[in-house]
Scaffold this motif. Structure first.
Motif, PDB file in Angstrom:
ATOM      1  N   PHE A  92      73.384 -17.146  19.090  1.00 56.54           N
ATOM      2  CA  PHE A  92      72.827 -18.460  19.403  1.00 56.54           C
ATOM      3  C   PHE A  92      71.609 -18.289  20.295  1.00 56.54           C
ATOM      4  CE2 PHE A  92      77.372 -20.388  19.396  1.00 56.54           C
ATOM      5  CZ  PHE A  92      77.424 -20.276  18.017  1.00 56.54           C
ATOM      6  N   ALA A  93      70.676 -19.190  20.130  1.00 58.33           N
ATOM      7  CA  ALA A  93      69.532 -19.217  21.025  1.00 58.33           C
ATOM      8  C   ALA A  93      69.239 -20.654  21.397  1.00 58.33           C
ATOM      9  CB  ALA A  93      68.317 -18.580  20.354  1.00 58.33           C
ATOM     10  N   PRO A  94      70.235 -21.304  22.040  1.00 57.80           N
ATOM     11  CA  PRO A  94      70.037 -22.720  22.337  1.00 57.80           C
ATOM     12  C   PRO A  94      68.954 -22.897  23.372  1.00 57.80           C
ATOM     13  CG  PRO A  94      71.966 -21.908  23.479  1.00 57.80           C
ATOM     14  CD  PRO A  94      71.476 -20.790  22.631  1.00 57.80           C
ATOM     15  N   ALA A  95      68.193 -23.945  23.192  1.00 59.39           N
ATOM     16  CA  ALA A  95      67.168 -24.255  24.180  1.00 59.39           C
ATOM     17  C   ALA A  95      67.840 -24.937  25.355  1.00 59.39           C
ATOM     18  CB  ALA A  95      66.113 -25.166  23.564  1.00 59.39           C
ATOM     19  N   GLY A  96      67.752 -24.342  26.519  1.00 59.93           N
ATOM     20  CA  GLY A  96      68.251 -25.009  27.717  1.00 59.93           C
ATOM     21  C   GLY A  96      69.675 -24.665  28.065  1.00 59.93           C
ATOM     22  N   ASP A  97      70.114 -25.272  29.127  1.00 61.91           N
ATOM     23  CA  ASP A  97      71.438 -25.102  29.690  1.00 61.91           C
ATOM     24  C   ASP A  97      72.534 -25.376  28.659  1.00 61.91           C
ATOM     25  OD1 ASP A  97      73.260 -24.946  31.988  1.00 61.91           O
ATOM     26  OD2 ASP A  97      73.584 -27.066  31.518  1.00 61.91           O
ATOM     27  N   THR A  98      73.541 -24.517  28.640  1.00 63.20           N
ATOM     28  CA  THR A  98      74.572 -24.692  27.606  1.00 63.20           C
ATOM     29  C   THR A  98      75.376 -25.978  27.786  1.00 63.20           C
ATOM     30  OG1 THR A  98      76.017 -23.236  28.901  1.00 63.20           O
ATOM     31  CG2 THR A  98      74.884 -22.263  27.014  1.00 63.20           C
ATOM     32  N   LEU A  99      75.584 -26.391  29.030  1.00 64.33           N
ATOM     33  CA  LEU A  99      76.330 -27.642  29.216  1.00 64.33           C
ATOM     34  C   LEU A  99      75.534 -28.819  28.666  1.00 64.33           C
ATOM     35  CD1 LEU A  99      78.940 -28.764  30.200  1.00 64.33           C
ATOM     36  CD2 LEU A  99      77.950 -29.080  32.468  1.00 64.33           C
ATOM     37  N   ARG A 100      74.236 -28.756  28.896  1.00 66.44           N
ATOM     38  CA  ARG A 100      73.359 -29.796  28.339  1.00 66.44           C
ATOM     39  C   ARG A 100      73.439 -29.808  26.820  1.00 66.44           C
ATOM     40  NH1 ARG A 100      72.900 -33.449  31.743  1.00 66.44           N
ATOM     41  NH2 ARG A 100      71.729 -33.016  33.627  1.00 66.44           N
ATOM     42  N   VAL A 101      73.417 -28.613  26.263  1.00 63.65           N
ATOM     43  CA  VAL A 101      73.462 -28.533  24.800  1.00 63.65           C
ATOM     44  C   VAL A 101      74.802 -29.040  24.282  1.00 63.65           C
ATOM     45  CG1 VAL A 101      73.367 -26.989  22.808  1.00 63.65           C
ATOM     46  CG2 VAL A 101      71.780 -26.671  24.708  1.00 63.65           C
ATOM     47  N   SER A 102      75.872 -28.770  25.018  1.00 68.19           N
ATOM     48  CA  SER A 102      77.153 -29.288  24.527  1.00 68.19           C
ATOM     49  C   SER A 102      77.193 -30.812  24.609  1.00 68.19           C
ATOM     50  CB  SER A 102      78.339 -28.633  25.225  1.00 68.19           C
ATOM     51  OG  SER A 102      78.187 -28.648  26.604  1.00 68.19           O
ATOM     52  N   LEU A 160      79.334 -21.665  23.421  1.00 72.63           N
ATOM     53  CA  LEU A 160      77.893 -21.458  23.320  1.00 72.63           C
ATOM     54  C   LEU A 160      77.488 -20.199  24.074  1.00 72.63           C
ATOM     55  CD1 LEU A 160      76.491 -25.088  23.730  1.00 72.63           C
ATOM     56  CD2 LEU A 160      76.345 -23.636  21.709  1.00 72.63           C
ATOM     57  N   ILE A 161      78.057 -20.056  25.276  1.00 69.59           N
ATOM     58  CA  ILE A 161      77.747 -18.876  26.079  1.00 69.59           C
ATOM     59  C   ILE A 161      78.171 -17.600  25.347  1.00 69.59           C
ATOM     60  CG2 ILE A 161      78.385 -17.644  28.200  1.00 69.59           C
ATOM     61  CD1 ILE A 161      78.492 -20.435  29.554  1.00 69.59           C
TER      62      ILE A 161
END
Lengths: 226, 226
Positions: A160-170, A151-152
């Motif tokens: 990518f433009a994930p909302a929030g912390d990448t670990l959270r998104v994973s 994700l990073i």
DNA sequence: TGTACATCAGTGAACGCGCGTTCACTGATGTAC
DNA sequence: TGTACATCAGTGAACGCGCGTTCACTGATGTAC
């Protein structure tokens, strides 16, 4: 529950001195096969396993402290496979999205190929899981760190433009894939369509969810901006 | 597995003639309470239930053909609640996304409030579920039709651009929410954060996934188009 | 109004089962002297 | 080279348990005559 017959083995030849640990392996292997054959962990009784190995029940206790330990040991073995399978699936691929896709697919395939293992590892009562199944262990099985770094990478590439912390998104992605696997396992008669199709449709949805900027999609009105 | 004590009731006063069905209700109610208290369906033995009701084991069979029937009857009752709860959550709201959100939230809350019911209904071996739990029943519990019509409404307003058939997409959404609920239930110690936060983050992801046009997000290269 | 009787709502005792686990043991085998 | 012995890899028999389920029964109560 299951009608699958597991035949008793002939009496096992006693291991030579110093090779007592062979029995441990034999037990795990027999239990593994039974779990796949019966698709029902309740068929894995100490007696049934002993009989399948060709040994008497008490000998199980030479290698496992109780039934629960044994069952989780069986799953533990398999759980290493999934981690390797996910790594293998992503190996040599540089595109972060493709890496995510492949890992997700490997997870799905492993779950569907080992439904009862998956049940035990992911759906059983948490009190039943031995202490050594730590959160880190679980995170490893789900590949959370690996997903997060993809994700990073995707963010760095501007894809990518994930909302929030990448670990959270994973973690969210884990939940999503878990939802697919577990419903496909637990509701096998439901007309979801093929696992393949479900997977493709889900990942299309996810791709948009991860890569769209929040302001791409805000407040309605059928007109495209720009 | 569970250490919760369920106290034996005093002997139940026999129903008056013609009111034999009262016992059926009492059994369901007691079993319901035990399921919530112990959070473990294995504690629901015929004997334990009978004892909690204040009656002898054979009387259970006056109203249920076997243990499995009884357990699913307990869940069946609850399953009607979730459908109503989802309808109530969406009632009076016209915005289709908000309707989806609220239904999803109701589903999540119900699952977390009734984890063992949720397990039995959604995670048990499919052979164990009685025939009357049809696919339609399941679809109703998941609110698939309702979700699909909200999706259609959103598409008509030009707010949603889901890839593929809306019913298929609502199945995907079910899987996603199921993934959340079931992992939160089965891995209560895992540091996911609060159900609230997970829910919000997931729905933000989903919103983008559902509303973004495919060409909003295509092939990389950090630059925004337009 | 009185009484025989069918029915209803349960009870009591037992069935057989498979299970996890324990305990004292055995017999082959490698090793020390 | 021979032999006593410790150890290892198991065995055999039994424990107690709780379970689902069955079967013949009981006693109160409403009803028909």
């Amino acid at each position: 529950m299951s009608s699958v017959e597991v035949v008793a083995a002939a009496r096992r030849v006693r291991s030579r001195r110093g090779e007592g640990d062979k029995l441990r392996e034999d037990i795990l292997e027999a239990a593994e096969k039974m779990l796949i054959a019966t698709n029902d962990q309740s068929s894995l009784s100490i007696r049934a396993i002993a009989s399948a190995v060709g040994v008497t029940p008490p000998s199980i206790y030479l290698h496992f402290s109780d039934r629960n330990e044994l069952i989780f040991a069986v799953c533990e073995r398999q759980s290493e496979h999934i981690e390797k399978a996910m790594e293998a699936a992503a190996a040599g691929v540089s595109d972060p999205w493709e890496r995510l896709r492949r890992r997700g697919r490997a997870y799905l395939e492993w779950g569907l190929a080992n439904p009862e293992h998956y049940r035990i590892l992911m759906m059983s009562h948490s009190e039943a899981t031995p202490d050594r199944f730590t959160d880190e262990r679980l995170a490893g099985m789900a590949g959370l760190q690996a997903v997060a770094s993809d994700l990073i990478a995707g963010v760095a590439e501007g894809r990518f433009a994930p909302a929030g912390d990448t670990l959270r998104v994973s973690e969210l992605l884990w939940m999503v894939v878990h939802g697919m696997v577990s419903l496909l396992i637990c509701k096998p008669g439901f007309p979801f369509g093929s696992a393949e199709d479900v997977y493709e449709a889900m990942f299309e949805l996810l791709y948009k969810g991860i890569s769209a900027r929040s302001d791409d999609v805000v407040q309605g009105g059928g007109e495209r901006r720009c």
